[in-house]
Write a protein that holds these residues in place. Structure first.
Motif, PDB file in Angstrom:
ATOM      1  N   SER A   1       0.984  -2.688   5.153  1.00  0.00           N
ATOM      2  CA  SER A   1       1.137  -1.281   4.785  1.00  0.00           C
ATOM      3  C   SER A   1       0.566  -1.074   3.388  1.00  0.00           C
ATOM      4  O   SER A   1       0.885  -1.831   2.459  1.00  0.00           O
ATOM      5  CB  SER A   1       2.612  -0.874   4.808  1.00  0.00           C
ATOM      6  N   GLU A   2      -0.280  -0.072   3.229  1.00  0.00           N
ATOM      7  CA  GLU A   2      -0.846   0.241   1.917  1.00  0.00           C
ATOM      8  C   GLU A   2       0.115   1.140   1.147  1.00  0.00           C
ATOM      9  O   GLU A   2       0.393   2.269   1.573  1.00  0.00           O
ATOM     10  CB  GLU A   2      -2.202   0.932   2.062  1.00  0.00           C
TER      11      GLU A   2
ATOM     12  N   TRP B   1      -5.799  -2.307   3.096  1.00  0.00           N
ATOM     13  CA  TRP B   1      -4.810  -2.130   4.158  1.00  0.00           C
ATOM     14  C   TRP B   1      -4.639  -0.666   4.529  1.00  0.00           C
ATOM     15  O   TRP B   1      -3.736  -0.331   5.295  1.00  0.00           O
ATOM     16  CB  TRP B   1      -3.468  -2.738   3.735  1.00  0.00           C
ATOM     17  N   GLY B   2      -5.494   0.188   3.995  1.00  0.00           N
ATOM     18  CA  GLY B   2      -5.443   1.607   4.306  1.00  0.00           C
ATOM     19  C   GLY B   2      -6.703   2.056   5.012  1.00  0.00           C
ATOM     20  O   GLY B   2      -6.904   1.791   6.200  1.00  0.00           O
TER      21      GLY B   2
ATOM     22  N   PHE C   1      -6.721   6.899   1.986  1.00  0.00           N
ATOM     23  CA  PHE C   1      -5.331   6.517   1.733  1.00  0.00           C
ATOM     24  C   PHE C   1      -4.603   6.210   3.058  1.00  0.00           C
ATOM     25  O   PHE C   1      -3.393   6.391   3.159  1.00  0.00           O
ATOM     26  CB  PHE C   1      -4.577   7.614   0.968  1.00  0.00           C
ATOM     27  N   GLY C   2      -5.348   5.749   4.058  1.00  0.00           N
ATOM     28  CA  GLY C   2      -4.912   5.759   5.448  1.00  0.00           C
ATOM     29  C   GLY C   2      -3.897   4.726   5.840  1.00  0.00           C
ATOM     30  O   GLY C   2      -4.185   3.868   6.691  1.00  0.00           O
ATOM     31  N   GLU C   3      -2.708   4.787   5.281  1.00  0.00           N
ATOM     32  CA  GLU C   3      -1.607   3.915   5.676  1.00  0.00           C
ATOM     33  C   GLU C   3      -1.351   4.084   7.175  1.00  0.00           C
ATOM     34  O   GLU C   3      -1.267   5.190   7.693  1.00  0.00           O
ATOM     35  CB  GLU C   3      -0.361   4.270   4.862  1.00  0.00           C
TER      36      GLU C   3
ATOM     37  N   TRP D   1       0.902  10.032   1.514  1.00  0.00           N
ATOM     38  CA  TRP D   1       1.174  10.743   2.764  1.00  0.00           C
ATOM     39  C   TRP D   1       2.671  10.923   2.993  1.00  0.00           C
ATOM     40  O   TRP D   1       3.093  11.894   3.637  1.00  0.00           O
ATOM     41  CB  TRP D   1       0.521  10.016   3.934  1.00  0.00           C
TER      42      TRP D   1
ATOM     43  N   THR E   1      -8.079   1.986   8.959  1.00  0.00           N
ATOM     44  CA  THR E   1      -7.971   3.181   9.801  1.00  0.00           C
ATOM     45  C   THR E   1      -9.147   4.150   9.684  1.00  0.00           C
ATOM     46  O   THR E   1      -9.292   5.040  10.520  1.00  0.00           O
ATOM     47  CB  THR E   1      -6.690   3.962   9.450  1.00  0.00           C
TER      48      THR E   1
ATOM     49  N   GLY F   1      -1.149   4.691   0.058  1.00  0.00           N
ATOM     50  CA  GLY F   1      -1.188   5.644   1.153  1.00  0.00           C
ATOM     51  C   GLY F   1       0.191   6.035   1.629  1.00  0.00           C
ATOM     52  O   GLY F   1       0.436   7.194   1.977  1.00  0.00           O
ATOM     53  N   ARG F   2       1.114   5.070   1.645  1.00  0.00           N
ATOM     54  CA  ARG F   2       2.481   5.393   2.069  1.00  0.00           C
ATOM     55  C   ARG F   2       3.119   6.387   1.109  1.00  0.00           C
ATOM     56  O   ARG F   2       3.854   7.294   1.516  1.00  0.00           O
ATOM     57  CB  ARG F   2       3.307   4.107   2.147  1.00  0.00           C
TER      58      ARG F   2
END
Length: 240
Positions: free
Chosen positions: A106-107, A61-62, A70-72, A114, A66, A110-111
């Motif tokens: 939502s990962e 989911w990251g 770690f791309g939340e 970041w 995207t 990553g959330r």
């Protein structure tokens, strides 16, 4: 040597690789989400960097959505200001659809990562002036039921050529960015950095992974992460 060359070389090395059961699906977001990843490198990946943080491989989911490590989705789209069309992997797992920036999930890792960067440094420009975040391996491995299989759990015959390609990409990335610190987020990434970067004269360290599957990460990950960075000699104060 630049990011474009590093990415092309890595993609060329990964394309011939094959993976057998229990892995049934392999995603490579550097290919189908390459537009977003290219924007990330162009905006935030220019040398030199003081600290490079290394993750293991994409989460579903990251980065799988995207193209950003770690791309939340909210942090990439709203904080970094990166949005780009995302295509599809060649073979999509029905339980792991790729919806790009429209993905409602939502990962957590990553959330957390970041979110910490935003809280501590406020703007992406402040953070990326000193830091860069990369993933050691860009591939997502999934089993028939949709479960992730991490690179360290692949059979040796499949793992060896994968590690060789990713080790070389990591060496090239560090040569290009010339950091003083390389920090593996989790044991696997730290071990690979120590193995691959034998001539590196800076500091290689390990920090706790922010995954909710990691019990330590669920007991105040931000505080723990900052303590770990400070113990390595990294000044985490914002200079913006």
């Amino acid at each position: 040597m630049n990011h474009d060359h590093i990415t092309r070389t890595l993609l060329d090395a990964l394309r011939p690789l094959t993976f057998a059961a229990p892995v049934t699906h392999v995603y490579n977001p550097l290919e189908y989400a390459g537009a977003a990843y290219g924007l990330y490198l162009e905006r935030y990946g220019r040398p030199a960097k003081e600290i490079v943080l290394i993750g293991m491989n994409p989460g579903p989911w990251g980065m799988a959505q995207t193209g950003i490590p770690f791309g939340e989705i909210e942090m990439v789209g709203n904080w970094m200001g990166i949005k780009a069309p995302v295509d599809q992997p060649a073979h999509v797992h029905p339980k792991r659809p790729v919806e790009g920036f429209a993905c409602p999930r939502s990962e957590v890792s990553g959330r957390r990562l970041w979110g910490w960067a935003k809280k501590r440094f406020h703007t992406p420009e402040n953070f990326f002036d000193r830091f860069f975040v990369a993933n050691y391996c860009p591939l997502v491995f999934m089993e028939s039921g949709g479960r992730n299989r991490t690179p360290n759990n692949l059979p040796l015959v499949e793992r060896r050529p994968l590690l060789e390609a990713c080790d070389e990409a990591l060496r090239q990335t560090i040569d290009y960015l010339t950091p003083r610190f390389v920090v593996g987020i989790g044991r696997f990434a730290a071990d690979r950095a120590r193995e691959a970067l034998t001539g590196f004269t800076g500091f290689i360290g390990q920090a706790t992974h922010p995954s909710p599957a990691n019990p330590k990460a669920n007991r105040g990950w931000e505080t723990l992460f900052e303590q770990e960075l400070e113990s390595m000699g990294i000044d985490i104060s914002s200079r913006g």
